[in-house]
Design an enzyme around this catalytic site. Structure first.
Site, PDB file in Angstrom:
ATOM      1  N   ALA A 158       0.828  -1.209   0.000  1.00  0.00           N
ATOM      2  CA  ALA A 158       0.000   0.000   0.000  1.00  0.00           C
ATOM      3  C   ALA A 158       0.864   1.262   0.000  1.00  0.00           C
ATOM      4  O   ALA A 158       0.615   2.209  -0.755  1.00  0.00           O
ATOM      5  CB  ALA A 158      -0.936  -0.009   1.209  1.00  0.00           C
ATOM      6  N   TYR A 159       1.884   1.266   0.850  1.00  0.00           N
ATOM      7  CA  TYR A 159       2.798   2.416   0.914  1.00  0.00           C
ATOM      8  C   TYR A 159       3.468   2.680  -0.436  1.00  0.00           C
ATOM      9  O   TYR A 159       3.475   3.812  -0.949  1.00  0.00           O
ATOM     10  CB  TYR A 159       3.842   2.158   1.998  1.00  0.00           C
ATOM     11  CG  TYR A 159       4.978   3.148   2.038  1.00  0.00           C
ATOM     12  CD1 TYR A 159       4.808   4.407   2.599  1.00  0.00           C
ATOM     13  CD2 TYR A 159       6.232   2.816   1.525  1.00  0.00           C
ATOM     14  CE1 TYR A 159       5.855   5.323   2.645  1.00  0.00           C
ATOM     15  CE2 TYR A 159       7.285   3.720   1.566  1.00  0.00           C
ATOM     16  CZ  TYR A 159       7.090   4.962   2.121  1.00  0.00           C
ATOM     17  OH  TYR A 159       8.135   5.860   2.150  1.00  0.00           O
ATOM     18  N   ALA A 160       4.013   1.626  -1.027  1.00  0.00           N
ATOM     19  CA  ALA A 160       4.726   1.781  -2.296  1.00  0.00           C
ATOM     20  C   ALA A 160       3.787   2.209  -3.414  1.00  0.00           C
ATOM     21  O   ALA A 160       4.179   2.969  -4.308  1.00  0.00           O
ATOM     22  CB  ALA A 160       5.434   0.479  -2.663  1.00  0.00           C
ATOM     23  N   LYS A 163       3.409   5.904  -3.374  1.00  0.00           N
ATOM     24  CA  LYS A 163       4.608   6.554  -3.892  1.00  0.00           C
ATOM     25  C   LYS A 163       4.708   6.381  -5.408  1.00  0.00           C
ATOM     26  O   LYS A 163       5.197   7.283  -6.114  1.00  0.00           O
ATOM     27  CB  LYS A 163       5.846   5.981  -3.204  1.00  0.00           C
ATOM     28  CG  LYS A 163       5.949   6.335  -1.725  1.00  0.00           C
ATOM     29  CD  LYS A 163       6.048   7.835  -1.510  1.00  0.00           C
ATOM     30  CE  LYS A 163       6.484   8.187  -0.103  1.00  0.00           C
ATOM     31  NZ  LYS A 163       6.594   9.658   0.081  1.00  0.00           N
TER      32      LYS A 163
END
Length: 254
Positions: A158-160, A163
């Site tokens: 989710a984080y990547a 980004k």
């Protein structure tokens, strides 16, 4: 009399890569406005460090994921620029504010997803949008991404993904702001030993050893490896670099 010094706005400048970027910009003769979410004391210490070296700095509180607060924040920026620099614009924007989340896709909940999106993508989109009128022609924007958009490590999906969205947005920002001479680039750090994500890498020697084994230069990254790159992308020497993703990972997973 209007100042001729350049001014940078660094979000999330109280700690980690943001702090290091603010200090690196100051070392290159650029004054700094930095934001913090809750760590006012840490932000004030960055301001004092910059001022002790002859620079001018100011810290403002900002929740980078709360779009409804951005109009008031922009008004604060305008006031600070006039009072401290006798200017109505600034030169460089570093979209750095963020937080980490390590959770497999299967167990990531909607609240976690939305929090990541609000800070790392939606916040970057709309804060930049609100600040475009205050950004001087010939300036620059640096968006901070992650090496995890090129290589994958379980638990950062989710984080990547947020980004990755910012990296695409960077190209469109460069396209649309190019006529004003404003360059937009992404810096994508590899694993860095900071307090980010609870400081897991910083305080875990086993994890440091693992990251070192994946990195050509044989160690985990440190904040000092990144701040100078961010600052350099604001300088005229880097003036022909635009719309690019620059990974700063020491050669992770090559």
């Amino acid at each position: 009399m209007q100042t001729t010094k350049k001014i940078a706005l660094v979000t999330g400048g109280s700690r980690g890569l943001g702090r290091n970027s603010a200090l690196a910009l100051s070392e290159k003769g650029i004054d700094v406005i930095l934001t913090y979410h809750t760590q006012k004391d840490e932000a004030d210490s960055v301001v004092k460090a910059i001022e002790s070296n002859g620079g001018i700095a100011h810290a403002l509180q900002l929740d980078a994921g709360l779009v409804s607060s951005f109009d008031a924040f922009v008004s604060q920026i305008s006031e600070v620029l006039m009072v401290k620099w006798d200017r109505n614009d600034f030169d460089f924007l570093v979209n750095n504010a963020g937080f980490g989340l390590h959770a497999p896709i299967a167990s990531t909940n909607e609240e976690q997803f939305d929090s990541l999106m609000n800070v790392h993508f939606k916040g970057v989109f709309f804060l930049t949008q609100k600040l475009i009128p205050l950004l001087a022609d010939g300036g620059a924007i640096v968006n901070v991404s992650t090496g995890l958009t090129r290589f994958s490590i379980e638990g950062f999906g989710a984080y990547a993904a947020m980004k990755g969205a910012v990296e695409i947005l960077t190209k469109y920002m460069a396209k649309e702001l190019g006529p004003r001479g404003i360059r937009v680039n992404t810096v994508a750090p590899g694993a860095i030993a900071t307090d980010f994500g609870g400081g897991a890498l910083k305080h875990n020697q086993g994890m440091k050893d693992y990251i070192s084994s994946l990195t050509v230069l044989g160690r985990a990254g440190e904040p000092d490896d990144i701040g100078g790159i961010v600052a350099s992308l604001c300088l005229s020497e880097m003036g022909w670099i635009n719309g690019q993703r620059i990974e700063a990972s020491g050669g992770m997973l090559l």
